[in-house]
Enzyme design. Structure first.
Site, PDB file in Angstrom:
ATOM      1  N   ASP A 486       0.790  -1.200  -0.014  1.00  0.00           N
ATOM      2  CA  ASP A 486      -0.110  -0.138   0.123  1.00  0.00           C
ATOM      3  C   ASP A 486       1.095   1.209   0.059  1.00  0.00           C
ATOM      4  OD1 ASP A 486       0.908  -0.624   2.699  1.00  0.00           O
ATOM      5  OD2 ASP A 486      -0.858   0.002   3.839  1.00  0.00           O
ATOM      6  N   GLU A 487       1.624   1.281  -1.054  1.00  0.00           N
ATOM      7  CA  GLU A 487       2.498   2.590  -1.397  1.00  0.00           C
ATOM      8  C   GLU A 487       2.364   3.104  -2.911  1.00  0.00           C
ATOM      9  OE1 GLU A 487       6.775   4.202   0.273  1.00  0.00           O
ATOM     10  OE2 GLU A 487       6.158   2.095   0.865  1.00  0.00           O
ATOM     11  N   GLU A 760      14.426  -4.252  -1.614  1.00  0.00           N
ATOM     12  CA  GLU A 760      14.442  -3.042  -1.057  1.00  0.00           C
ATOM     13  C   GLU A 760      15.634  -3.036  -0.025  1.00  0.00           C
ATOM     14  OE1 GLU A 760      11.564   0.095   1.206  1.00  0.00           O
ATOM     15  OE2 GLU A 760      10.943  -1.927   1.240  1.00  0.00           O
TER      16      GLU A 760
END
Length: 905
Positions: A486-487, A760
């Site tokens: 949710d980004e 990431e």
């Protein structure tokens, strides 16, 4: 003129071709092939010279342009340059009469080479103008007028119209508040998805133009448009709030038809349209999409559909002043993947593995009863016990729900969402899961692939694969940080560190230029740049060093790669504002305040590092380095634009910034206060130290690396420059050790753990199979893929010697136990490539230099007598100039063409 006999004509043509050393191909307008919908009043033309000969350059060119293709070939033109003595073959600006909105234009070019041989006229290229001002829009904004049966159901809008003449051409101009998919007579208009794309909607809203001539027919036609929530009003950002840009969902549609008799007709969105809902019951970027096939209105976008029960539409008075044409390549479908494995997890879940972490969606074929519900969930990885893992998605449901109508062979796929995944969990499927019924479809912006890389090391080749797929997954209209949780925001720091690698892999000039306009649009009045662009965070989420510097770094990187000074000109005010903000914050030329991310996600050895040698780098030290770097780039930009006063002003400022750095952060013998890898990397990369201290600082950097057994400890800001600094100061062997390190932290650790994209975090999956923090652990995050830039420009050696690769530098750094490494790159002038191979004491270096460029080639050898080309001594090669020797290289000056060098030591 008397006609030649056919044989004589053929012989004449052969002779003419033989005399012509060059042909002209790959014509582009505004860096696009035959674009539709330009709103640039002085478009620029580019072309490439093609020749098998060496040392071919352009001495002159001639362009002609017409508004009719047939007239162009008969030399009946609107504009013709005549012969222009110039070597310029990229971004030549149009200088003719004013161009008309909506009109097609056709152009050709021919060139004269350095032997004064003229090429044939090129095959004509075309472009079509878009709508140039708000008054060109005759359509009205319309919204659904029904009493909503579901507030989030996707609206359908339709209209039928008559077209009773033979059609010459037709163009549709479309945009929306939300997302749209449009059809003409039941067929999709264009190949783009997630249109109109994401911009700072309250400042810039793109429209798309489509040539729909082939979709229309004589007689009655039908238009159908489906709307989705998208970024405009859908649940989005960290708070999952809705209506970031507005509460409405609306359409603006204009169809301009020209008939063969010269008359025209225009169909517009107005109060004559009808609205309803259909099978798409909800759609969201994070949540996914729900489709209930029982509610499908079959044939609703075709002629003859009965829409008597449909509602009218509401006409809105929304502004058209913010509408802009689209230049960046649209999001399209690309690769497809079939399941490589279908299995049941220890928890009893049915899971499909597509073998690649990708971004897009899954097309599902099913046969079942009406009301059967299939749920598709998405995940990037499995946990250590082999179960489906979604905790790292945070609050993104990432689920698509399909409810069957009960007909045979039903096919489902989403429209207004996307997912980042390798695995899907399937629930409710009627029957056995079979590979033929599931296809993963990859979505990303349709940028041309320009770069390739290959080596003798399989792990490095997989790393390259992961870098490429990190780009594909996150270059989806904006450069997102991640595609799954949710980004999915346009984080500025991630984009700037990867931008140089991106320009090698893909033709990213239009993609980034569009996004940079939003960088400037969303920049704060005081000069701060938001952390994400388009900005949907709070106003105080701005101004972090290394992130806000996107405003200076990417424009300059684009200028280096593509030679386009309009990018610099357009972004210069934004560059100035950011440097001005830092200058205003600085005290005695030191910028020591602000909220900075610093060297984000750096590696720390924690309890095994008692004296803190790998400690977090001082954020103010980092800020001072980037303050200097952005000022230097502003000086460079001012020089390009001829702003001599600015050059002088900012040059004086830069000296003060660097002097302040030395006073505050450096001991007299070159020790930084942080004494970390990143502190030395940034200080050396941005020339913050006196030259007399730089080599010993590089030595300290190497000692730090050696202390940690040849592992890096850098994060987002230090990592991109690490290997570049090592090579610059004579430590390419150490750079290779870092590149080839297989244990954590390293680039190859994720590869060894089975990654198919860039992670990431250095340890997204730990050595024991457990995960890093689920609150921030993306497995498709391209920032650390910036090592690709070193692999292409240093390891293989493809680099520019002037902007846009008009002059080229090829200087391979052989080492690391590699026996071969190669890269190719479609620069604006054509294909550039290099490949080196090492076998025992023999090194071969094969290069290709595009026409209309020159190159300096550095062949690893101690003297020219040990270098041969094509099996001949250099002395026998009239096409090659020996310029001397330099630090283990023989330096050669060459023109375009293919060369095969060899040396024996």
């Amino acid at each position: 003129m008397k006609k030649l006999p056919f044989l004589l004509f053929v012989l004449h043509a052969i002779v003419m071709c033989a005399n012509a050393q060059v042909s002209v191909q790959r014509l582009k307008t505004e860096s696009l092939t035959n674009p539709v919908g330009l709103d640039v009043t002085q478009p620029r033309f580019s072309w490439q010279l093609i020749s098998e000969k060496r040392n071919v350059v352009q001495n002159a060119y001639e362009i002609k342009l017409s508004d009719d293709k047939a007239r162009l070939t008969k030399n009946k033109v609107l504009w013709q340059t005549g012969r222009i003595s110039s070597g310029q073959s990229i971004l030549v600006a149009y200088q003719g009469p004013s161009l008309v909105a909506g009109k097609h234009y056709y152009w050709q070019v021919r060139v004269w080479d350095n032997n004064n041989k003229v090429s044939a006229w090129s095959t004509p290229a075309s472009f079509q103008m878009g709508l140039l001002q708000p008054a060109d829009w005759k359509a009205s904004w319309i919204s659904p007028g029904y009493q909503e049966d579901s507030v989030w159901a996707a609206p359908l809008m339709r209209k039928e119209f008559a077209s009773d003449k033979k059609i010459k051409e037709a163009t549709a101009y479309i945009t929306a508040h939300g997302l749209y998919e449009a059809q003409l007579n039941g067929k999709k208009i264009g190949e783009a998805y997630l249109t109109p794309g994401w911009t700072s909607y309250n400042k810039r809203l793109q429209y798309q133009a489509y040539d729909v001539t082939d979709l229309l027919k004589k007689g009655t036609n039908a238009i159908g448009v489906t709307l989705g929530d998208g970024w405009y009003r859908g649940a989005f950002s960290f708070d999952h709030g809705r209506n970031h840009y507005g509460k409405d969902i609306s359409l603006l549609f204009q169809l301009d038809i020209t008939y063969t008799d010269g008359t025209t007709k225009r169909i517009v969105s107005d109060d004559s349209w009808k609205s309803s809902t259909g099978a798409i019951r909800s759609n969201g970027i994070y949540a996914g999409e729900t489709i209930d096939a029982r509610l499908d209105k079959k044939g609703w976008a075709t002629v003859g559909y009965n829409d008597e029960k449909w509602s009218s539409v509401k006409v809105n008075d929304f502004s058209k002043d913010l509408l802009v044409a689209t230049y960046n390549e649209p999001v399209k479908k690309h690769e497809t993947f079939k399941p490589v494995k279908i299995f049941t997890t220890p928890k009893g879940e049915q899971v499909i593995d597509f073998g690649q972490n990708l971004v897009g969606w899954v097309v599902v074929n099913a046969n079942g009863k009406a009301g059967d519900k299939i749920t598709i969930s998405h995940a990037e990885v499995l946990d250590k016990t082999g179960n489906f893992y979604t905790e790292n998605l945070r609050n993104a449901k990432a689920q698509d729900h399909y409810i069957l109508q009960g007909n045979a062979n039903e096919v489902f796929e989403p429209h207004f969402t996307w997912h980042g995944f390798r695995y899907i969990k399937v629930e409710g499927y009627p029957g056995e899961l079979k590979p033929e019924n599931f296809t993963a479809v990859v979505l990303y912006s349709d940028m041309e692939q320009t770069g390739t890389f290959n080596s003798s090391n399989a792990l490095i080749n997989q790393l390259q694969h992961n870098i490429e797929w990190g780009l594909r997954g996150n270059f989806l209209d904006v450069p997102t940080d991640c595609p799954q949780r949710d980004e999915r925001l346009g984080w500025t720091g991630d984009a700037q560190v990867f931008s140089r690698t991106a320009t090698f892999l893909r033709g990213a000039n239009n993609f980034f230029t569009k996004w940079l306009k939003d960088v400037a649009a969303d920049q704060m009045p005081d000069g701060r740049v938001p952390h994400v662009i388009p900005n949907i965070l709070a106003n105080w989420d701005a101004g972090s060093t290394g992130w806000a510097d996107v405003s200076t770094i990417i424009p300059w990187n684009l200028y280096l790669a593509y030679g386009d000074n309009r990018i610099i000109e357009a972004q210069y005010p934004s560059m100035q504002k950011w440097v001005g903000y830092m200058q205003g914050q600085a005290v005695d030329n030191l910028w020591k305040n602000g909220n900075h991310f610093g060297d984000w996600l750096f590696y720390s050895v924690g309890n095994n590092d008692p004296d803190g040698a790998s400690a977090v780098t001082d954020k103010n030290l980092i800020a001072q380095c980037f303050y200097a770097h952005s000022t230097q780039l502003l000086i460079n930009a001012a020089g390009v634009l001829g702003k001599t006063d600015d050059v002088a002003k900012y040059t004086a400022l830069l000296k003060n910034i660097k002097d302040a750095f030395v006073r505050e952060y450096l001991t007299p013998n070159g020790l930084t206060i942080s004494n970390t890898q990143t502190s030395y990397v940034l200080a050396l990369q941005f020339d913050m130290m006196p030259e007399s201290l730089r080599q010993q600082a590089a030595d300290r950097l190497v000692k730090n690396i050696e202390r940690y057994n040849n592992h890096l400890t850098t994060g987002f800001l230090g990592t991109p420059y690490l290997c570049h600094v090592l090579s610059r100061f004579g430590y390419s062997d150490v750079a290779y050790k870092l590149l080839l390190q297989e244990s954590y932290p390293s680039w190859l650790y994720p590869v060894k753990m089975g990654a198919t994209t860039i992670w990431e975090r250095w340890d997204g999956i730990k050595t024991d199979g457990t995960f890093q923090s689920e609150t921030m652990n993306s497995f498709n995050h391209y920032a650390y893929g910036a090592i690709g830039d070193w692999m292409y420009r240093v390891m293989v050696g493809l680099d520019e010697d002037s902007v846009g690769y008009k002059k080229i530098r090829i200087q391979p750094h052989v080492g690391g136990g590699f026996t071969q490494a190669s890269a190719s790159y479609l620069v604006p002038y054509g294909r550039l490539s290099a490949e080196w191979k090492k076998e025992n004491d023999k090194l071969t270096l094969d290069v290709e230099i595009p026409a209309n460029t020159t190159a300096t080639v550095y062949v690893p050898a101690t003297n020219a007598d040990k270098v041969m080309e094509g099996g001949k001594a250099l002395a026998a090669q009239k096409d090659i100039q020996v310029a001397g020797t330099e630090k283990g290289y023989v330096v050669l000056k060459v023109g375009s063409g293919k060369y095969s060098f060899s040396s024996i030591e």
